[in-house]
Structures are given as C-alpha cells and as structure tokens.
Write an enzyme that holds these catalytic residues in place. Structure first.
Site, PDB file in Angstrom:
ATOM      1  N   TRP A 150      34.570  57.376 158.509  1.00 29.55           N
ATOM      2  CA  TRP A 150      34.144  56.468 159.559  1.00 29.55           C
ATOM      3  C   TRP A 150      34.576  55.527 158.695  1.00 29.55           C
ATOM      4  O   TRP A 150      34.329  54.277 159.843  1.00 29.55           O
ATOM      5  CB  TRP A 150      32.797  56.262 158.815  1.00 29.55           C
ATOM      6  CG  TRP A 150      31.698  55.245 159.189  1.00 29.55           C
ATOM      7  CD1 TRP A 150      30.707  55.101 160.076  1.00 29.55           C
ATOM      8  CD2 TRP A 150      31.777  53.564 158.618  1.00 29.55           C
ATOM      9  NE1 TRP A 150      30.415  53.471 160.490  1.00 29.55           N
ATOM     10  CE2 TRP A 150      30.630  53.204 159.555  1.00 29.55           C
ATOM     11  CE3 TRP A 150      32.476  53.505 157.486  1.00 29.55           C
ATOM     12  CZ2 TRP A 150      30.761  52.019 158.299  1.00 29.55           C
ATOM     13  CZ3 TRP A 150      32.243  51.963 156.953  1.00 29.55           C
ATOM     14  CH2 TRP A 150      32.003  51.178 157.916  1.00 29.55           C
ATOM     15  N   HIS A 151      35.668  55.229 157.885  1.00 33.82           N
ATOM     16  CA  HIS A 151      36.330  53.867 157.396  1.00 33.82           C
ATOM     17  C   HIS A 151      37.153  53.732 158.190  1.00 33.82           C
ATOM     18  O   HIS A 151      37.430  52.844 158.567  1.00 33.82           O
ATOM     19  CB  HIS A 151      36.686  54.632 155.855  1.00 33.82           C
ATOM     20  CG  HIS A 151      35.459  54.264 155.015  1.00 33.82           C
ATOM     21  ND1 HIS A 151      34.810  55.268 155.112  1.00 33.82           N
ATOM     22  CD2 HIS A 151      34.905  53.125 154.609  1.00 33.82           C
ATOM     23  CE1 HIS A 151      33.442  54.960 154.495  1.00 33.82           C
ATOM     24  NE2 HIS A 151      33.927  53.320 153.960  1.00 33.82           N
ATOM     25  N   GLY A 152      37.650  54.971 159.286  1.00 30.50           N
ATOM     26  CA  GLY A 152      39.002  54.713 160.093  1.00 30.50           C
ATOM     27  C   GLY A 152      39.121  55.867 161.292  1.00 30.50           C
ATOM     28  O   GLY A 152      38.707  57.093 160.503  1.00 30.50           O
TER      29      GLY A 152
END
Lengths: 400, 468
Positions: free
Chosen positions: B319-321
């Site tokens: 989700w972070h990248g």
C-alpha cells in the site's frame, strides 16, 4: 483559573492569526514596499501564474531577504558554520564542498577513455588551427583546495583516527592500502589530462605547475592567491599570473598582446570575484579580510588587431585582464557556461544552445574571424569536461 | 497543495477558516459542508487538476452503489453489490497505482504504461472502501447527501496524507458540529506543532538522508554514517508522517471534526506487533477490520493466523508504494510479527523492556532501508559500504558536512528526545507549573514562526507521500 485558560486560548488564536496575516498586514501598512532584494546568487525570478503561485508567494514574501540573511547570520555567528550547504567553512576559510570532494578524490573520477577523447578533440582542432593559420591556447587552472590542504580536518585526522588501511570499498576490494600520504600523491584527472595532451603534442599553459614553480611570487606576499572568502584566485594574483600567461602566448604562439604591468593597491571592498563564496552566504557581515585591487598600466596598444574567442570562467577572466580585453586592439568574445560576452564585454547574452546564438548573433562568423582560441580547463571540471564550444567548432570546421 | 507550503498557510487555510466561520454563523451545516467541499476540490485541483475527475467519478459511483447496498434486502444481491463496489475501488487503485509496475515487470521496461499516480488515491480509496463495507455490515447507514459523502471522502484535511478516516467517526459531525474556543485553540496548537515538526525536524533529518541515499553516495558511507543516516531517515519518516497527522487533526478541530489519533509513540513499543498498533493506527486498524478479521483473524489456529498476518502485512507494505521494495518491506515486517506470534504462542520468555525496545528500534530501522531503497543494487551498495567500509568514511563529504554541524546535532537530539515519552513528560511537567502553559504556548508559537522562516528561506521541503 478558567478565566486564565480562556485568555490563554485567545492569545494563542490571536498569535496564530497575526502570524498568518503577517504578509497582508505588511502590505496593508506598506512596510517593505520599496524593499529591493540584496541576495547574492538568488534564484530566478518567478512570474505570477497559477502553476507558480506557491513559488511566487515564497519568493515575494515581504521581508524574505531579511529573514534569509538573519537566519544565515545566526547560523554563521552562533554555530560557526556555513549556512550554505554548498560551501564548507573550515576555520576562517570557505571552500566549495565540491572542491573538497574533488580534492579528496571522493568523487569525479574520470575514465581514461574520456580523457583520451578530450585530448583527441583538442588535437583535431589544433590541426585545423595549424592549417588555417589560427592559434589554439589551453590553460589548466587549479582549485583552491590544493592550497588549503593542511586545513582539511578529514584528510589526516579521520584516516589516521579511524582506519588507516582502507578508506574506500572498491580500493579495499583491490587490496590497495591507502593512507593520507598515498592519497595526496594519487594521480588526479588533471594529471592524466596533462599526460594525454603531451602525448598528442598539444601545447598548454599549466598554471598549477607554474604556481608551484614560482611559489614565492604567487603564494607569498601580502595578497593571497586565494582569499579565504573566495572561490577563484584573487584578481591581483590572477592578473599577475596573466602577465606570465601573456608572455607564454607571445613566445609560444606568437600572439600579439600589449605589454602591461600590475600592482596591488589596498581596497575597502572586495573586487569580484575575490569574496564570491562569502557573498553567497547571504549574511549581514562583511568578509573579514584585507582586500586589494589590481592597478594595471599599459605600455603599448598599437600592435595590430587580434580577435579572441575564449571559453572559461572567472579564473580565465583574471588572466585575460579585462583592461586588455576591452582595449581597442581586437575583438574578444568570451563564453562562460550558457552566457556569452560580446563587443568587448559590453553585451551579455544568455543562451541554451550554440545553434541558438548562431541564428541570433552569427556565432559562426565570430568563430571564423577569431585569430586565437583560448580554452580554460579547471581541474575540478575535467570530470565533466564537456567543452560545448570545442564540439561546436569541430562540428563546423568546414564552415569556419 | 501541501500543508507545509506558503499558498496553503497564507491563502488557502485562512480563506477556508474565514468562510467556514462566516457560513457557520448562519447555523446551517449544509452550507458549511458545501463550503468545505468547494475548498477541498480547490485543494485537490491545485496540484492534481487532471486527476480530479477520477476522484469525483469514484465518489459518485461509490455513493450510488452504497445506497443500493444499504437499501437492497436480498443478502445475495447485497453481497454481489459489495463485491462489485469493492472490486471497482481496488481496480481503480490497481490501474492507477500498480498497473505501471506490473506491466513494466512483465514487459521488462520502466514506465510501461506511463500512468501517473493520482495523489492521495490510496487514502481516499481505502476510506471509501471502509465506508462501503460498513454500510454492508449495517454498521452505518448510507449517507443521505452526496455533499456529505463527498466531503467525507475528500475533506482536504485528510485527503492526501491521511489519517484514513472512518465514516462512523465523522458521521455525526457531518450533520452537526460545533467549533468552540477550546477546540479551535487546540486545533491551532496541534497544527502549529505539526507544522514545526515537519519543517524544522523532519526536513532537517530528511536532508541528511536524501544526500546519503543518493545513489552516488551509497557505498561511500562507511559503518557509522550508514547507521546514523538510516536512523535519520527512520525518524524523519515518523516525524513527517505524524506531523501531517497532527496538522490534519488540528485542521479538523478548527473545522469542527474530530479525527482519531494516528500515532502513539511507536518507538517505545516492545514488539513489532505493538509497534504496528502505535504506527499509522488508521491504516493498521483498516487492515485489521477489513482484511485480517474477515480472513479469520486469530480464530482459526496458529498456522492460519500466521498466514493471515503475512497477507495483511504484505498488502500493507504494498500500500505504501508501487514498487517491489515495499512488498519486501511488508514481508520483512510480517516475518517478525509471525515469529513474535509463534514465540508467544509456545513460550513465555521474560525479556527486559529496554532490550525489547532496542530490538524493535533495530528491526524497524533495518526495515527502513527496504522502505527507502527501491533497487536491489542500491541495497547491495549500502550493505557493501557498511560491511566492507571503514568506520568513518571521509568520502561522504556532503553527508559529513551536513551532519558535522551544531545545528543538525541539536535538531537530531531533540528529535531523538521527541520519539520518547520524555518530551511529553517534560511538556506535562511545565504545564503543571504556575503559568507553565504560557511557557509551552510561547515555545509552540516560537517554533511555528521559526518553521515559517525555514519554509520561506529553505528550498528543501519534500512531500514524501506522492507514492502513497
């Protein structure tokens, strides 16, 4: 207590509102209305547009210049550090961080192939000059760090303190033992270039060696070769070296240049670029050094016309001595990065490409009419020695 | 537009607050919501005008489908509608965030699709998914106003950097909210703290990590600098992220919304599991409530629990990248969480708290290398520099000159102090003193003003959520 809390909150809100309203209040009360930016090396002016709104507000914030100077002055005075990350303060001396990096071999290694390619280009152009009865001069200029080696805290101290045997991963892999002595003796890109130029039989004026061989003249005396506050050599010492450079041009390349002499005269202010590093710190105080200006006297002007086309920076500028280059003995066109000085430094033209200035100012004609081409190679820039002008000249040799 | 920019601070925020206040005087919340929605659209459009239609279409589709989900009685149809709506949102996220990565991976070239990531998509998509699922679960009723729903999905305070707000958290406030002197001054204080934290502390540490992590410097760092730089980066991320949450919570308060806390001193956690309960709480609780528990949570035996945890953390990492390093980062966290779970399942071992905190700090910081460095070759360079390099490497002159600076050293130690409860304890102690609140308030205002000066005078002000 409850009343106190209420007052506390109101004061907090009011303070916030005042801070946020600061730019509007200053505008409303016409504070700083006539304030002119006095920042050195400041950024390009941003035009007001929707996309640039943020940058525009940032750049035009009332009193921003004073804020910058105050902040920088505080950092400079309280912590004794350079407020500019690109400049390092070591004792009283300012050095560009890039220079130290270069001098400590940390970065900017240049492949032998690249150096050979550069020398080959000069050789190609040298042959063109010989055929067309034109002159090519190359001058190698030194970086300041060379003369302040003893002041680096990281050369001897760090290596000796922490790790005598290895300072670089690659070199450790190669089992090469490095220490401060070997580091200092290591061949630098500029040394490699000198060897290559000699191999191709290309003449050049090596100001680094020349200064080393005339230490008394250039490193002694009241005027320093480099001021603590400057990146380039001092105007006076640069001019002094310029006289020897002119001798070299006369004797080696048979170029006619007026004779002149220079002497140092104390000056209350620093003449550009003597304190150029200090200037970009953007602090209130002035550099604490004794500055000199260079007083030039001429012996003869009437030596016929010689047109120069030169590429280089402020090091070369001091060598050429503007008093000569503006004198009526020939035309001088000076290209420095993406700027071109024409008509004896009367006009400054910014450009993006050589084709662009050719279309607008007929650069090819200037190239064609030049009798002498001078290129400065600063030792720091050998790693990215993209001599755009040299490439352009080689590309258009048939037309000039 | 970001909170730490002049346009936000000097134009957008005051305008929004003034309009909100003036409209609020009419005591009609509808107009307030329209006003805030209008400003939220401007806020988003300023930086991402071309992505605004995606956001608005997503809001419209979700709003319509949520009504059906809520109103339809048939369980099967409701379930199908839920799947369709969640799939739509996930697909939207996949296309705009991950398609480029996967197609590039398959085709073997970078930027295979040239799709640019719309800012804030990860936040608003998750927020909308949580709403849809809550409606399906009958935890909340569907919003009866598209304005309210749109405001929930795109209120500028939490739009681009979180926290991920649940509909039920602000459901009541969308219909009725008040701004009191207490809440407004608290909001201001929280905003000022967040602003100063971001500009003065996070950015100063970020400068060091940015220089050090530049490819050219990676293997010149040596042992000590590698450790220092990784710690700088790790604290920068915490300060930056929590600063944005502070500012969001502060702005929320000023507008009458109460967002939940997003960080709770994560660096005092005694296990990685606990760390994640204190770090980006809104994201962790999203994954807990909408993925981990539906997968069975810990109810289906230890093996299944471990699998569920791994799935959750891999997804959370990703989700972070949109880059594989985030996937590995998620997996890295999952490994420690699974190990901790297995150990606590089988044994009861006493480990002193200090050692546990140090363990978490070390594990988290090593994980930050995976978080920061996208290429395996960069990670290799850094590791080589750490293993083979000297204790202190003078090659890293740029890093050294940034660190070898009293200003940085002061900021670094205050930042270290800040991640411990000590800072808060000192603040509370001062507060209890007679007129102590004045000292604290003066300090906050001073830091806020200094942060503005920093913002205006330094070109360096990174926005690290563009990948989220």
């Amino acid at each position: 207590m409850k009343e106190n809390n209420k007052i506390e909150k109101l004061i907090l809100i009011l303070s916030f509102v005042l801070v946020i309203a600061f730019p509007y209040l200053t505008y409303l009360f016409s504070i700083n209305k006539d304030y002119k930016s006095e920042l050195s090396g400041s950024e390009e002016k941003v035009e007001l547009s929707f996309e640039n709104l943020d940058d525009y507000i940032l750049q035009n914030f009332p009193g921003r210049e004073n804020l910058i100077k105050t902040k920088n002055q505080l950092l400079y005075s309280l912590f004794d550090v350079s407020p500019n990350v690109n400049i390092t303060k070591i004792g009283d001396t300012l050095l560009s961080t890039e220079t130290i990096n270069y001098y400590l071999h940390g970065l900017y290694n240049v492949e032998d192939e690249e150096i050979d390619s550069l020398a080959r280009k000069f050789n190609t152009f040298k042959e063109y000059c010989i055929k067309n009865n034109k002159k090519l001069a190359i001058i190698l200029t030194p970086c300041k760090a060379r003369y302040y080696e003893g002041k680096f805290p990281f050369v001897d101290d760090i290596i000796n303190l922490y790790d005598k045997k290895s300072i670089d991963v690659d070199k450790k892999v190669q089992n090469v033992e490095y220490n401060a002595e070997t580091l200092k003796k290591e061949i630098r890109p500029v040394d490699k270039l000198k060897i290559k130029l000699k191999e191709y039989n290309i003449n050049f004026f090596d100001s680094i060696d020349y200064i080393d061989n005339h230490k008394e003249k250039f490193l002694g005396g009241e005027v320093p070769l480099f001021y603590n506050s400057g990146h380039h050599w001092s105007i006076y010492k640069g001019n002094l070296l310029g006289i020897d450079f002119h001798d070299y041009l006369r004797k080696t390349l048979d170029i006619k240049i007026p004779l002149l002499s220079v002497k140092a005269s104390p000056s209350d202010i620093a003449i550009y670029p003597d304190s150029d590093l200090f200037d970009v710190l953007n602090v209130y105080e002035k550099p604490n050094e004794k500055f000199y200006e260079s007083v030039v006297t001429y012996e003869n002007y009437n030596i016929g016309e010689t047109n120069f086309l030169v590429q280089g920076g402020s090091f070369l500028g001091a060598l050429l001595i503007p008093q000569i280059t503006v004198s009526p003995f020939g035309e001088v066109t000076h290209i420095e990065n993406k700027s071109m000085f024409m008509n004896r430094y009367q006009d400054l033209i910014s450009f993006d490409s050589y084709d662009e200035i050719n279309n607008k100012y007929n650069l090819l004609k200037v190239c064609k009419e030049a009798d002498v081409y001078i290129f400065e190679i600063h030792e720091l820039n050998v790693y990215n020695a993209t001599f755009g002008l040299l490439d352009y000249l080689i590309e258009h040799m048939g037309e000039i | 537009m970001v909170f730490s920019s002049p346009i936000f601070l000097f134009i957008f925020l005051p305008l929004t607050l003034i309009c909100n206040l003036l409209i609020g005087l009419k005591k009609n919340i509808k107009y307030n919501n329209i006003c805030l929605l209008f400003f939220s659209i401007i806020f988003y459009a300023y930086g991402s005008l071309k992505f605004l239609p995606i956001l608005l279409i997503s809001i419209l589709i979700n709003y319509i489908l949520s009504i059906f989900i809520d109103k339809v009685e048939d369980k099967k149809i409701r379930y199908i509608l839920l799947v369709v709506t969640v799939t739509f949102n996930v697909l939207l996220l996949f296309v705009y965030k991950y398609l480029n990565l996967f197609s590039g991976f398959i085709l073997g070239k970078e930027n295979a699709t040239n799709i640019i990531l719309p800012i804030g998509i990860s936040f608003y998509t998750f927020q909308v998914i949580s709403y849809i699922v809550d409606v399906y679960r009958k935890d909340v009723k569907h919003s009866d106003s598209i304005i309210d729903f749109a405001l929930f999905a795109m209120l500028f305070a939490q739009l681009i950097a979180g926290p991920i707000v649940r509909y039920k958290t602000i459901e009541r406030e969308l219909k009725y909210r008040t701004v009191t002197l207490d809440s407004f001054s608290y909001g201001i204080k929280r905003f000022m703290i967040g602003f100063a934290k971001k500009i003065i502390f996070a950015n100063t540490l970020g400068k060091v990590s940015d220089i050090a992590f530049a490819n050219l410097n990676l293997h010149y760092l040596g042992k000590l600098l590698t450790v220092l730089v990784v710690i700088c980066y790790s604290i920068q991320i915490y300060l930056d992220f929590s600063a944005y949450s502070d500012m969001a919570i502060g702005i929320g308060k000023m507008l009458g919304f109460n967002f939940e806390e997003n960080f709770n001193l994560p660096f005092i956690a005694k296990s990685i599991t606990e760390f994640w309960k204190r770090w980006h709480i809104s994201l962790s609780s999203f994954f807990r409530d909408y993925i981990y528990i539906p997968l069975g949570g810990s109810r289906k035996g230890i093996v299944r629990t471990c699998i569920n945890l791994t799935i959750v953390f891999v997804l959370s990492g990703f989700w972070h990248g949109a880059s594989f390093n985030f996937l590995f980062w998620g997996l890295y966290n999952a490994i420690f969480i699974v190990i901790e779970r297995l150990i606590s399942y089988k044994y009861k071992i006493y480990i002193p708290e200090t050692i546990r905190v140090i363990y978490v700090f070390i594990v988290w910081n090593i994980g930050m290398i995976l978080f920061r460095l996208e290429n395996l070759s960069d990670i290799k360079l850094l590791c080589e520099g750490f293993i083979n390099g000297p204790a202190f490497n003078m090659w890293s002159r740029e890093v050294l000159s940034t660190i070898y600076n009293p200003y940085f050293i002061i900021i670094f130690f205050i930042s270290i102090l800040y991640i411990t409860p000590l800072f808060k304890n000192i603040q509370n102690y001062i507060y209890r003193l007679k007129y102590g609140f004045i000292v604290v308030d003066v300090m906050i205002i001073f830091l806020f003003v200094y942060a503005i000066i920093e913002m205006l005078t330094t070109g360096y002000n990174p926005f690290i959520y563009f990948r989220f």
